[in-house]
Write a protein that holds these residues in place. Structure first.
Motif, PDB file in Angstrom:
ATOM      1  N   VAL A 146     -41.775  17.971  27.479  1.00 12.77           N
ATOM      2  CA  VAL A 146     -41.472  16.909  28.438  1.00 12.77           C
ATOM      3  C   VAL A 146     -41.678  17.452  29.833  1.00 12.77           C
ATOM      4  CG1 VAL A 146     -39.739  15.269  29.241  1.00 12.77           C
ATOM      5  CG2 VAL A 146     -39.675  16.044  26.877  1.00 12.77           C
ATOM      6  N   SER A 147     -42.342  16.673  30.665  1.00 10.73           N
ATOM      7  CA  SER A 147     -42.443  17.037  32.068  1.00 10.73           C
ATOM      8  C   SER A 147     -41.981  15.856  32.903  1.00 10.73           C
ATOM      9  CB  SER A 147     -43.876  17.420  32.438  1.00 10.73           C
ATOM     10  OG  SER A 147     -44.751  16.343  32.190  1.00 10.73           O
ATOM     11  N   SER A 148     -41.522  16.128  34.097  1.00  9.85           N
ATOM     12  CA  SER A 148     -40.948  15.097  34.945  1.00  9.85           C
ATOM     13  C   SER A 148     -41.433  15.253  36.374  1.00  9.85           C
ATOM     14  CB  SER A 148     -39.416  15.217  34.925  1.00  9.85           C
ATOM     15  OG  SER A 148     -38.828  14.395  35.896  1.00  9.85           O
ATOM     16  N   SER A 149     -41.578  14.100  37.047  1.00  8.33           N
ATOM     17  CA  SER A 149     -41.960  14.136  38.451  1.00  8.33           C
ATOM     18  C   SER A 149     -40.759  14.418  39.345  1.00  8.33           C
ATOM     19  CB  SER A 149     -42.601  12.806  38.853  1.00  8.33           C
ATOM     20  OG  SER A 149     -41.654  11.754  38.742  1.00  8.33           O
ATOM     21  N   ALA A 150     -39.572  14.219  38.817  1.00 11.62           N
ATOM     22  CA  ALA A 150     -38.350  14.448  39.588  1.00 11.62           C
ATOM     23  C   ALA A 150     -37.190  14.565  38.610  1.00 11.62           C
ATOM     24  CB  ALA A 150     -38.096  13.287  40.549  1.00 11.62           C
ATOM     25  N   GLY A 151     -36.114  15.186  39.035  1.00  9.24           N
ATOM     26  CA  GLY A 151     -34.929  15.244  38.196  1.00  9.24           C
ATOM     27  C   GLY A 151     -34.713  16.613  37.591  1.00  9.24           C
ATOM     28  N   SER A 152     -33.645  16.702  36.826  1.00  8.61           N
ATOM     29  CA  SER A 152     -33.264  17.980  36.248  1.00  8.61           C
ATOM     30  C   SER A 152     -33.265  17.901  34.731  1.00  8.61           C
ATOM     31  CB  SER A 152     -31.865  18.370  36.731  1.00  8.61           C
ATOM     32  OG  SER A 152     -30.921  17.408  36.301  1.00  8.61           O
ATOM     33  N   ASN A 153     -33.641  18.982  34.097  1.00 10.10           N
ATOM     34  CA  ASN A 153     -33.550  19.157  32.656  1.00 10.10           C
ATOM     35  C   ASN A 153     -34.200  18.050  31.833  1.00 10.10           C
ATOM     36  OD1 ASN A 153     -32.004  21.537  33.087  1.00 10.10           O
ATOM     37  ND2 ASN A 153     -30.196  20.270  33.372  1.00 10.10           N
ATOM     38  N   PRO A 154     -35.498  17.796  31.986  1.00 13.70           N
ATOM     39  CA  PRO A 154     -36.121  16.737  31.184  1.00 13.70           C
ATOM     40  C   PRO A 154     -36.093  17.020  29.690  1.00 13.70           C
ATOM     41  CG  PRO A 154     -37.794  17.967  32.378  1.00 13.70           C
ATOM     42  CD  PRO A 154     -36.464  18.423  32.901  1.00 13.70           C
ATOM     43  N   GLN A 155     -35.974  18.295  29.281  1.00 12.17           N
ATOM     44  CA  GLN A 155     -35.872  18.604  27.847  1.00 12.17           C
ATOM     45  C   GLN A 155     -34.626  17.981  27.231  1.00 12.17           C
ATOM     46  OE1 GLN A 155     -39.341  19.949  27.010  1.00 12.17           O
ATOM     47  NE2 GLN A 155     -37.888  20.234  25.399  1.00 12.17           N
ATOM     48  N   ASN A 156     -33.609  17.683  28.060  1.00 11.12           N
ATOM     49  CA  ASN A 156     -32.398  17.053  27.546  1.00 11.12           C
ATOM     50  C   ASN A 156     -32.688  15.672  26.955  1.00 11.12           C
ATOM     51  OD1 ASN A 156     -30.934  19.250  28.334  1.00 11.12           O
ATOM     52  ND2 ASN A 156     -29.990  18.269  30.098  1.00 11.12           N
ATOM     53  N   LEU A 157     -33.792  15.072  27.336  1.00 12.79           N
ATOM     54  CA  LEU A 157     -34.134  13.749  26.814  1.00 12.79           C
ATOM     55  C   LEU A 157     -34.463  13.775  25.331  1.00 12.79           C
ATOM     56  CD1 LEU A 157     -36.366  12.585  29.771  1.00 12.79           C
ATOM     57  CD2 LEU A 157     -34.151  11.614  29.129  1.00 12.79           C
ATOM     58  N   ASN A 173     -37.923   6.274  41.245  1.00 13.42           N
ATOM     59  CA  ASN A 173     -39.198   6.196  40.538  1.00 13.42           C
ATOM     60  C   ASN A 173     -39.521   7.554  39.933  1.00 13.42           C
ATOM     61  OD1 ASN A 173     -39.903   3.455  41.193  1.00 13.42           O
ATOM     62  ND2 ASN A 173     -40.152   4.177  43.286  1.00 13.42           N
ATOM     63  N   VAL A 174     -39.225   7.700  38.655  1.00 14.87           N
ATOM     64  CA  VAL A 174     -39.436   8.955  37.954  1.00 14.87           C
ATOM     65  C   VAL A 174     -40.514   8.748  36.906  1.00 14.87           C
ATOM     66  CG1 VAL A 174     -38.381  10.683  36.459  1.00 14.87           C
ATOM     67  CG2 VAL A 174     -37.056   9.666  38.301  1.00 14.87           C
ATOM     68  N   SER A 175     -41.436   9.663  36.852  1.00 13.51           N
ATOM     69  CA  SER A 175     -42.474   9.645  35.826  1.00 13.51           C
ATOM     70  C   SER A 175     -42.183  10.753  34.835  1.00 13.51           C
ATOM     71  CB  SER A 175     -43.842   9.852  36.472  1.00 13.51           C
ATOM     72  OG  SER A 175     -44.822   9.983  35.489  1.00 13.51           O
ATOM     73  N   LEU A 176     -42.103  10.404  33.559  1.00 14.30           N
ATOM     74  CA  LEU A 176     -41.866  11.378  32.499  1.00 14.30           C
ATOM     75  C   LEU A 176     -43.046  11.346  31.551  1.00 14.30           C
ATOM     76  CD1 LEU A 176     -38.221  10.301  31.760  1.00 14.30           C
ATOM     77  CD2 LEU A 176     -38.883  12.468  32.784  1.00 14.30           C
ATOM     78  N   THR A 177     -43.487  12.496  31.094  1.00 10.46           N
ATOM     79  CA  THR A 177     -44.568  12.574  30.124  1.00 10.46           C
ATOM     80  C   THR A 177     -44.073  13.340  28.903  1.00 10.46           C
ATOM     81  OG1 THR A 177     -46.223  12.593  31.890  1.00 10.46           O
ATOM     82  CG2 THR A 177     -46.931  13.338  29.717  1.00 10.46           C
ATOM     83  N   PHE A 178     -44.215  12.725  27.733  1.00 11.61           N
ATOM     84  CA  PHE A 178     -43.870  13.355  26.463  1.00 11.61           C
ATOM     85  C   PHE A 178     -45.180  13.710  25.774  1.00 11.61           C
ATOM     86  CE2 PHE A 178     -40.381  10.652  27.575  1.00 11.61           C
ATOM     87  CZ  PHE A 178     -39.250  11.345  27.185  1.00 11.61           C
ATOM     88  N   ASP A 179     -45.434  14.984  25.601  1.00  3.62           N
ATOM     89  CA  ASP A 179     -46.651  15.422  24.931  1.00  3.62           C
ATOM     90  C   ASP A 179     -46.302  15.793  23.499  1.00  3.62           C
ATOM     91  OD1 ASP A 179     -48.962  16.564  23.991  1.00  3.62           O
ATOM     92  OD2 ASP A 179     -49.278  17.846  25.738  1.00  3.62           O
ATOM     93  N   LEU A 180     -46.762  14.975  22.535  1.00  4.52           N
ATOM     94  CA  LEU A 180     -46.451  15.200  21.130  1.00  4.52           C
ATOM     95  C   LEU A 180     -47.444  16.136  20.458  1.00  4.52           C
ATOM     96  CD1 LEU A 180     -45.468  11.550  20.184  1.00  4.52           C
ATOM     97  CD2 LEU A 180     -43.975  13.423  20.891  1.00  4.52           C
ATOM     98  N   GLY A 181     -48.442  16.586  21.218  1.00  2.09           N
ATOM     99  CA  GLY A 181     -49.407  17.541  20.683  1.00  2.09           C
ATOM    100  C   GLY A 181     -50.618  16.892  20.055  1.00  2.09           C
ATOM    101  N   THR A 182     -50.412  15.864  19.265  1.00  3.15           N
ATOM    102  CA  THR A 182     -51.503  15.114  18.637  1.00  3.15           C
ATOM    103  C   THR A 182     -51.167  13.629  18.714  1.00  3.15           C
ATOM    104  OG1 THR A 182     -50.480  15.213  16.450  1.00  3.15           O
ATOM    105  CG2 THR A 182     -52.034  16.978  17.000  1.00  3.15           C
ATOM    106  N   PRO A 183     -52.159  12.735  18.636  1.00  2.00           N
ATOM    107  CA  PRO A 183     -51.867  11.298  18.624  1.00  2.00           C
ATOM    108  C   PRO A 183     -50.882  10.967  17.496  1.00  2.00           C
ATOM    109  CG  PRO A 183     -54.202  11.655  18.921  1.00  2.00           C
ATOM    110  CD  PRO A 183     -53.605  12.992  18.593  1.00  2.00           C
ATOM    111  N   THR A 184     -49.810  10.271  17.835  1.00  2.00           N
ATOM    112  CA  THR A 184     -48.729   9.981  16.903  1.00  2.00           C
ATOM    113  C   THR A 184     -48.264   8.549  17.104  1.00  2.00           C
ATOM    114  OG1 THR A 184     -47.998  12.277  17.114  1.00  2.00           O
ATOM    115  CG2 THR A 184     -46.419  10.730  16.176  1.00  2.00           C
TER     116      THR A 184
END
Length: 109
Positions: free
Chosen positions: A11-22, A37-48
């Motif tokens: 998980v990566s975040s444009s702002a905030g703390s501890n996005p792994q907590n999600l 306005n926060v942008s979060l990206t969840f990378d699952l590694g492969t299309p899922t």
């Protein structure tokens, strides 16, 4: 069905703390941000295919619960498609309580 969770998710975040907590499967941790306005990206590694998602209310303050959000999906991290949009959601009033399951449409690959 629940949102797919895997130890390999990042998980990566444009702002905030501890996005792994999600994605830590704990109702006692949280992600916070002072930005509206926060942008979060969840990378699952492969299309899922993900059939849905839910989240847990903050432990202390209902103003920390999201009310409006948009979910996008991508199979290549370049081309994004809107797959869910929630506006003025009323979260559960109890603290540390899961929301309903927000179902997502199946996007053909």
């Amino acid at each position: 069905s629940h949102i797919i969770y895997s130890n390999s998710v990042s998980v990566s975040s444009s702002a905030g703390s501890n996005p792994q907590n999600l994605i830590d499967n704990s109702t006692t941790t949280k992600f916070t941000s002072s930005s509206l306005n926060v942008s979060l990206t969840f990378d699952l590694g492969t299309p899922t295919n993900i059939t849905g998602y839910k989240w847990t209310t903050a432990n202390d303050d209902d103003t920390q619960d999201p009310k409006t959000w948009v979910v996008y999906g991508s199979t290549d991290n370049s081309n994004w498609v809107e797959i869910d949009r929630i506006t003025n959601y009323t979260a559960p009033t109890n603290r540390q309580t899961s929301t309903k399951l927000f179902y997502l449409p199946i996007i053909p690959r």
